[in-house]
Design a protein around this motif. Sequence first.
Motif, PDB file in Angstrom:
ATOM      1  N   LEU A 227     -98.898   2.483  22.926  1.00 49.86           N
ATOM      2  CA  LEU A 227     -98.097   2.698  23.571  1.00 49.86           C
ATOM      3  C   LEU A 227     -96.294   1.876  24.028  1.00 49.86           C
ATOM      4  CD1 LEU A 227     -99.317   3.583  27.005  1.00 49.86           C
ATOM      5  CD2 LEU A 227     -99.505   5.392  25.020  1.00 49.86           C
ATOM      6  N   ARG A 228     -97.103   0.917  22.766  1.00 49.19           N
ATOM      7  CA  ARG A 228     -95.464  -0.006  22.936  1.00 49.19           C
ATOM      8  C   ARG A 228     -94.505   0.102  22.218  1.00 49.19           C
ATOM      9  NH1 ARG A 228    -100.815  -4.063  19.901  1.00 49.19           N
ATOM     10  NH2 ARG A 228    -101.557  -5.401  22.364  1.00 49.19           N
ATOM     11  N   HIS A 229     -93.950   1.612  21.771  1.00 42.59           N
ATOM     12  CA  HIS A 229     -93.599   1.356  21.217  1.00 42.59           C
ATOM     13  C   HIS A 229     -92.265   2.348  22.112  1.00 42.59           C
ATOM     14  CE1 HIS A 229     -95.810   4.924  19.890  1.00 42.59           C
ATOM     15  NE2 HIS A 229     -94.345   5.947  20.451  1.00 42.59           N
TER      16      HIS A 229
ATOM     17  N   ALA B 197    -105.676   0.688  28.985  1.00 38.83           N
ATOM     18  CA  ALA B 197    -105.921  -1.128  28.413  1.00 38.83           C
ATOM     19  C   ALA B 197    -106.385  -0.258  27.239  1.00 38.83           C
ATOM     20  CB  ALA B 197    -107.701  -1.258  28.797  1.00 38.83           C
ATOM     21  N   ALA B 198    -107.105   0.683  26.639  1.00 41.50           N
ATOM     22  CA  ALA B 198    -107.563   0.986  25.423  1.00 41.50           C
ATOM     23  C   ALA B 198    -106.087   1.963  24.822  1.00 41.50           C
ATOM     24  CB  ALA B 198    -108.296   1.667  25.667  1.00 41.50           C
TER      25      ALA B 198
ATOM     26  N   ALA C 246     -98.054   5.779  15.907  1.00 46.85           N
ATOM     27  CA  ALA C 246    -100.109   6.792  15.704  1.00 46.85           C
ATOM     28  C   ALA C 246     -99.945   7.917  16.492  1.00 46.85           C
ATOM     29  CB  ALA C 246    -101.190   5.788  15.606  1.00 46.85           C
ATOM     30  N   PHE C 247     -99.539   7.872  17.809  1.00 51.26           N
ATOM     31  CA  PHE C 247     -99.698   8.059  19.427  1.00 51.26           C
ATOM     32  C   PHE C 247     -98.442   9.146  19.314  1.00 51.26           C
ATOM     33  CE2 PHE C 247     -98.389   8.565  23.968  1.00 51.26           C
ATOM     34  CZ  PHE C 247     -99.428   8.734  24.327  1.00 51.26           C
TER      35      PHE C 247
ATOM     36  N   ALA D  45     -93.795   5.247  29.077  1.00 52.94           N
ATOM     37  CA  ALA D  45     -95.164   5.079  29.337  1.00 52.94           C
ATOM     38  C   ALA D  45     -96.128   4.753  30.377  1.00 52.94           C
ATOM     39  CB  ALA D  45     -94.593   3.357  29.024  1.00 52.94           C
ATOM     40  N   PHE D  46     -95.009   4.738  31.960  1.00 47.32           N
ATOM     41  CA  PHE D  46     -95.364   5.101  32.698  1.00 47.32           C
ATOM     42  C   PHE D  46     -95.428   6.587  33.531  1.00 47.32           C
ATOM     43  CE2 PHE D  46     -93.839   0.477  34.682  1.00 47.32           C
ATOM     44  CZ  PHE D  46     -94.605  -0.112  33.668  1.00 47.32           C
TER      45      PHE D  46
END
Length: 246
Positions: free
Chosen positions: A106-108, A100-101, A144-145, A114-115
């Motif tokens: 990871l939204r992009h 969750a943090a 950022a990630f 992501a998985f």
Amino acid sequence: MSISQAAASEAVHGRSGSEFRRGVMSCLPVLLGTVPYALVLGAQARQKGLSALELPMMTGLNFAGGSEFAAIQLWTSPPHIVLIVAITLLVNSRHLLMGAALAPFLRHLPRRKAFAALFFMCDESWALGLADARRRAGANVTPAFSLAYYMGAALAMYVAWVAFTTAGALLGPLLGNVEPYGFDMAFPAVFLVLMAGMWRGVAAARPWLVSLVVAALVYLLVPGAWYVAAGAVSGLASAWLMAGDA
């Protein structure tokens, strides 16, 4: 593909390779700290009857050191499968909060990436990836990630963990009982280093103290691994309640 497109693709791959190497290098100090307790886990698993083939299957598919130590401590012949599965889920419940943090960063990413990233997530790679993403966000770097950086750290941890737990299983009969050597102290030492890297001041660390106190009390008063979930939930709740004071 045009020359300009080829050049752009080469530049992207070059940056990805550089970021991957940066992730591996940043992970090396922490990785070295995991080697002793990986050997301890492998030796303990061999003493409980697991073969040098079964152990890498467990560490490679589960990839969560805390729950693996708990499972080995509970291992009997025949094993109590339901109990081991329940404790594994309980100990690994912290990954819900960790994921969750990390989720906002990871939204992009496409879901398949992501998985895959979350499968290789462990405490060390999560802490390094999250700290790096926050630094990049503070410097207005987009995105950022850095997936390549994170995967460099995560895959280095994964390969080392599976390899050295297997080495511990192979060397276990030669080493005997390795606990008197103090190798198990590497486990808390690594987490202290990770916490130091995430330090943002006393006010921000108050939920850590709440989590520590609650986990310690539950550990002393309640049998089993409930202290893991209790510490995680109390830390999350206190962080939410104290958010307005920051």
